[in-house]
Write an enzyme that holds these catalytic residues in place. Structure first.
Site, mmCIF file in Angstrom:
data_model
loop_
_atom_site.group_PDB
_atom_site.id
_atom_site.type_symbol
_atom_site.label_atom_id
_atom_site.label_comp_id
_atom_site.label_asym_id
_atom_site.label_seq_id
_atom_site.Cartn_x
_atom_site.Cartn_y
_atom_site.Cartn_z
ATOM 1 N N HIS A 157 0.741 -1.333 0.077
ATOM 2 C CA HIS A 157 0.105 -0.007 0.197
ATOM 3 C C HIS A 157 0.984 1.241 -0.066
ATOM 4 C CE1 HIS A 157 -3.000 -2.591 2.167
ATOM 5 N NE2 HIS A 157 -3.703 -2.520 1.009
ATOM 6 N N LYS A 214 -16.677 -6.827 11.921
ATOM 7 C CA LYS A 214 -16.804 -5.708 12.885
ATOM 8 C C LYS A 214 -15.165 -5.739 13.659
ATOM 9 C CE LYS A 214 -18.275 -9.092 16.048
ATOM 10 N NZ LYS A 214 -19.765 -9.699 16.798
ATOM 11 N N ARG A 217 -2.087 -6.192 -8.451
ATOM 12 C CA ARG A 217 -0.934 -7.288 -8.242
ATOM 13 C C ARG A 217 -1.049 -8.150 -9.025
ATOM 14 N NH1 ARG A 217 -2.701 -7.755 -2.284
ATOM 15 N NH2 ARG A 217 -4.691 -7.473 -3.307
ATOM 16 N N SER A 266 -2.805 -7.788 2.901
ATOM 17 C CA SER A 266 -3.248 -7.723 4.256
ATOM 18 C C SER A 266 -3.694 -8.694 4.853
ATOM 19 C CB SER A 266 -4.426 -6.599 4.270
ATOM 20 O OG SER A 266 -3.956 -5.314 3.928
HETATM 21 P P1 ADP Z 1 -9.928 -3.296 -0.692
HETATM 22 O O1 ADP Z 1 -10.408 -4.025 0.668
HETATM 23 O O2 ADP Z 1 -10.791 -2.081 -0.985
HETATM 24 O O3 ADP Z 1 -9.604 -4.127 -1.899
HETATM 25 P P2 ADP Z 1 -6.968 -3.098 0.051
HETATM 26 O O4 ADP Z 1 -6.838 -2.545 1.361
HETATM 27 O O5 ADP Z 1 -7.018 -4.484 0.265
HETATM 28 O O6 ADP Z 1 -8.547 -2.644 -0.393
HETATM 29 O O7 ADP Z 1 -6.298 -2.548 -0.898
HETATM 30 C C1 ADP Z 1 -6.416 -0.974 -1.225
HETATM 31 C C2 ADP Z 1 -5.585 -1.051 -2.769
HETATM 32 O O8 ADP Z 1 -4.421 -1.372 -2.740
HETATM 33 C C3 ADP Z 1 -6.216 -2.036 -3.876
HETATM 34 O O9 ADP Z 1 -6.299 -1.272 -5.040
HETATM 35 C C4 ADP Z 1 -5.310 -3.212 -3.742
HETATM 36 O O10 ADP Z 1 -5.342 -3.825 -5.076
HETATM 37 C C5 ADP Z 1 -4.072 -2.544 -3.670
HETATM 38 N N1 ADP Z 1 -2.818 -3.144 -3.082
HETATM 39 C C6 ADP Z 1 -2.898 -4.099 -2.061
HETATM 40 N N2 ADP Z 1 -1.717 -4.529 -1.870
HETATM 41 C C7 ADP Z 1 -0.868 -4.151 -2.761
HETATM 42 C C8 ADP Z 1 0.411 -4.758 -3.220
HETATM 43 N N3 ADP Z 1 1.392 -5.417 -2.647
HETATM 44 N N4 ADP Z 1 0.836 -3.898 -4.061
HETATM 45 C C9 ADP Z 1 0.256 -3.036 -4.844
HETATM 46 N N5 ADP Z 1 -1.088 -2.619 -4.585
HETATM 47 C C10 ADP Z 1 -1.546 -3.398 -3.479
#
Ligand code: ADP
Length: 144
Positions: free
Chosen positions: A17, A41, A88, A125
């Site tokens: 992120h 929750k 990704r 995550s």
């Molecule tokens: P959501 O639950 O809305 O998918 P996330 O918190 O999982 O949100 O991810 C937010 C954004 O970051 C998404 O567009 C996701 O694809 C991107 N993202 C998550 N991990 C990575 C990573 N390792 N490299 C690049 N982008 C990522």
């Protein structure tokens, strides 16, 4: 002023992120990180937002909000003209493409997407949560 909303669950905010945020900051004057409320929750929404606020307190180009509801409504509230997201994999691509299409259709707000850095493409995550759950130290994956 070019403002992007960077929405996500960020549960937790990872180095993947962080990479997208840093690359977005080269393009936009301001990036508003929008921590979404999860249906779960135990989402950790407040915790993520607090940690992000202290991490970026010294950077006026970064703002952190929490939101509930539609991403485009959060974007309108902060005056963001773009959404910022990352991809990704092919699975992410399908998902992000749908989201971007719906959001543009509903609001005219376009989504700017960066491809993950190859060495960070495995970071998610859910992986960090699982490692943490089993007592593994996950500091190296956290972007706070
Ligand atoms: P959501 O639950 O809305 O998918 P996330 O918190 O999982 O949100 O991810 C937010 C954004 O970051 C998404 O567009 C996701 O694809 C991107 N993202 C998550 N991990 C990575 C990573 N390792 N490299 C690049 N982008 C990522």
């Amino acid at each position: 002023m070019k403002i992007a909303l960077y929405p996500g669950s960020f549960n937790p905010f990872t180095i993947g992120h962080l990479s997208i945020l840093e690359r977005g900051l080269r393009l936009f004057d301001r990036v508003v990180i929008a921590v979404g409320k999860n249906m779960d929750k135990h989402s950790g929404q407040c915790e993520a937002a607090e940690l992000l606020r202290s991490r970026f307190a010294g950077n006026p180009a970064v703002e952190v909000i929490e939101f509930d509801g539609l991403t485009i409504d959060a974007a309108r509230r902060v005056g963001a003209q773009w959404l910022l997201r990352g991809v990704r994999s092919v699975a992410d691509y399908e998902y992000e493409r749908n989201l971007a299409d719906i959001n543009r259709r509903l609001s005219g707000i376009d989504t700017v997407i960066f491809f993950a850095e190859p060495e960070l493409a495995f970071v998610s995550s859910s992986m960090v949560r699982e490692l943490g759950h089993y007592g593994h130290n996950v500091d190296e994956y956290l972007g706070y």
